[in-house]
Design a protein around this motif. Structure first.
Motif, PDB file in Angstrom:
ATOM      1  N   LEU A 148      22.273  41.915   2.847  1.00  0.00           N
ATOM      2  CA  LEU A 148      21.882  42.900   1.834  1.00  0.00           C
ATOM      3  C   LEU A 148      20.371  42.910   1.632  1.00  0.00           C
ATOM      4  CD1 LEU A 148      21.154  41.888  -1.379  1.00  0.00           C
ATOM      5  CD2 LEU A 148      23.435  40.923  -1.095  1.00  0.00           C
ATOM      6  N   TYR A 149      19.707  41.757   1.827  1.00  0.00           N
ATOM      7  CA  TYR A 149      18.258  41.714   1.673  1.00  0.00           C
ATOM      8  C   TYR A 149      17.557  42.317   2.890  1.00  0.00           C
ATOM      9  CZ  TYR A 149      19.505  38.725  -2.211  1.00  0.00           C
ATOM     10  OH  TYR A 149      20.069  38.244  -3.364  1.00  0.00           O
ATOM     11  N   GLN A 150      18.208  42.249   4.030  1.00  0.00           N
ATOM     12  CA  GLN A 150      17.690  42.964   5.202  1.00  0.00           C
ATOM     13  C   GLN A 150      17.826  44.471   4.979  1.00  0.00           C
ATOM     14  OE1 GLN A 150      19.469  41.402   8.806  1.00  0.00           O
ATOM     15  NE2 GLN A 150      19.390  39.309   8.029  1.00  0.00           N
ATOM     16  N   ASP A 151      18.916  44.896   4.343  1.00  0.00           N
ATOM     17  CA  ASP A 151      19.090  46.311   4.011  1.00  0.00           C
ATOM     18  C   ASP A 151      17.995  46.775   3.054  1.00  0.00           C
ATOM     19  OD1 ASP A 151      21.327  46.338   5.577  1.00  0.00           O
ATOM     20  OD2 ASP A 151      22.762  46.325   3.921  1.00  0.00           O
ATOM     21  N   ILE A 152      17.650  45.930   2.100  1.00  0.00           N
ATOM     22  CA  ILE A 152      16.596  46.269   1.139  1.00  0.00           C
ATOM     23  C   ILE A 152      15.265  46.452   1.864  1.00  0.00           C
ATOM     24  CG2 ILE A 152      15.211  45.320  -0.749  1.00  0.00           C
ATOM     25  CD1 ILE A 152      17.839  44.183  -1.884  1.00  0.00           C
ATOM     26  N   GLN A 153      14.986  45.588   2.836  1.00  0.00           N
ATOM     27  CA  GLN A 153      13.771  45.757   3.629  1.00  0.00           C
ATOM     28  C   GLN A 153      13.785  47.083   4.379  1.00  0.00           C
ATOM     29  OE1 GLN A 153      11.773  42.477   5.766  1.00  0.00           O
ATOM     30  NE2 GLN A 153      13.537  41.220   5.179  1.00  0.00           N
ATOM     31  N   THR A 154      14.952  47.448   4.908  1.00  0.00           N
ATOM     32  CA  THR A 154      15.071  48.699   5.654  1.00  0.00           C
ATOM     33  C   THR A 154      14.738  49.897   4.769  1.00  0.00           C
ATOM     34  OG1 THR A 154      16.749  47.764   7.137  1.00  0.00           O
ATOM     35  CG2 THR A 154      16.645  50.172   6.967  1.00  0.00           C
ATOM     36  N   GLY A 155      15.297  49.933   3.556  1.00  0.00           N
ATOM     37  CA  GLY A 155      15.021  51.036   2.644  1.00  0.00           C
ATOM     38  C   GLY A 155      13.568  51.085   2.222  1.00  0.00           C
ATOM     39  N   TYR A 156      12.984  49.931   2.001  1.00  0.00           N
ATOM     40  CA  TYR A 156      11.560  49.816   1.655  1.00  0.00           C
ATOM     41  C   TYR A 156      10.685  50.408   2.771  1.00  0.00           C
ATOM     42  CZ  TYR A 156       7.147  47.102   1.267  1.00  0.00           C
ATOM     43  OH  TYR A 156       5.827  46.689   1.226  1.00  0.00           O
TER      44      TYR A 156
END
Length: 211
Positions: A148-156
């Motif tokens: 989920l934190y990798q997903d957050i990086q992707t959206g950022y």
């Protein structure tokens, strides 16, 4: 809701052993505590089980087929969705017990499910800061390993690309937890950097923000 008869046991299954055991992670621990608090009110017990990404050795499905589980809660993040659809989802749909999915995707499922699209969530949060004139945004995360934190990086990163801004890796700080102390260390890294300080910070947890 999950029916109340027979063994009184609900299976909690996670795709990936390393993520299953991260009880100190704020998001995952809230999931586990929330499930546990509800089940305890109805005198249910939980069995935790991790399954390989390819669906091999999925004992939760076997336990359900044997009548040991009365219900199954399956947790899956975006990185495992492809293999989940191919190897696991067909088996879950064929089970005679209630199954609930917890996921991090905007996709729709035929089974009862609850999910958060973390890529879009992060994209919207970063875009909000950009719309308010902040062109240099730091990102502080608790872990690198959890999807989920990798997903957050992707959206950022998607928001930065949309505004034609470069990705400055020195403005992404990965901590070893989500505590006050880890947040303090993240601030020290920003100040110790030879680069300019970010004008705004996107911080994922309260503990890190306090630090």
């Amino acid at each position: 809701s999950l029916r109340s008869k027979k063994t009184g046991i609900i299976g909690i299954t996670f795709s990936g052993y390393n993520q299953l055991i991260r009880f100190k992670d704020h998001y995952l621990s809230n999931i586990y505590c929330g499930i546990g608090s509800v089940l305890s009110n109805y005198n249910y017990k939980m069995i935790f089980h991790a399954v390989q990404p390819d669906g091999s050795s999925d004992q939760s499905v076997e336990l359900a087929q044997q009548g040991i589980l009365e219900g199954l809660i399956y947790i899956v993040f975006s990185a495992a969705l492809d293999s989940f659809y191919h190897f696991i989802y067909p088996h879950l749909k064929s089970l005679s017990i209630p199954v609930v999915l917890i996921h991090s995707s905007a996709q729709k499922f035929d089974l009862p499910s609850v999910g958060v699209d973390f890529v879009n969530l992060s994209y919207q949060a970063t875009k909000h800061l950009l719309q308010h004139g902040y062109r240099s945004i730091g990102l502080v995360l608790p872990y690198q390993q959890i999807q989920l934190y990798q997903d957050i990086q992707t959206g950022y990163k998607q928001a930065l690309v949309e505004y034609s801004l470069p990705l400055e890796k020195e403005k992404i700080i990965i901590c070893q937890g989500d505590t006050f102390q880890q947040g303090y260390k993240a601030a020290e890294k920003f100040f110790a950097s030879q680069h300019s300080l970010p004008r705004a910070l996107f911080i994922i947890s309260e503990g890190l923000a306090y630090g």
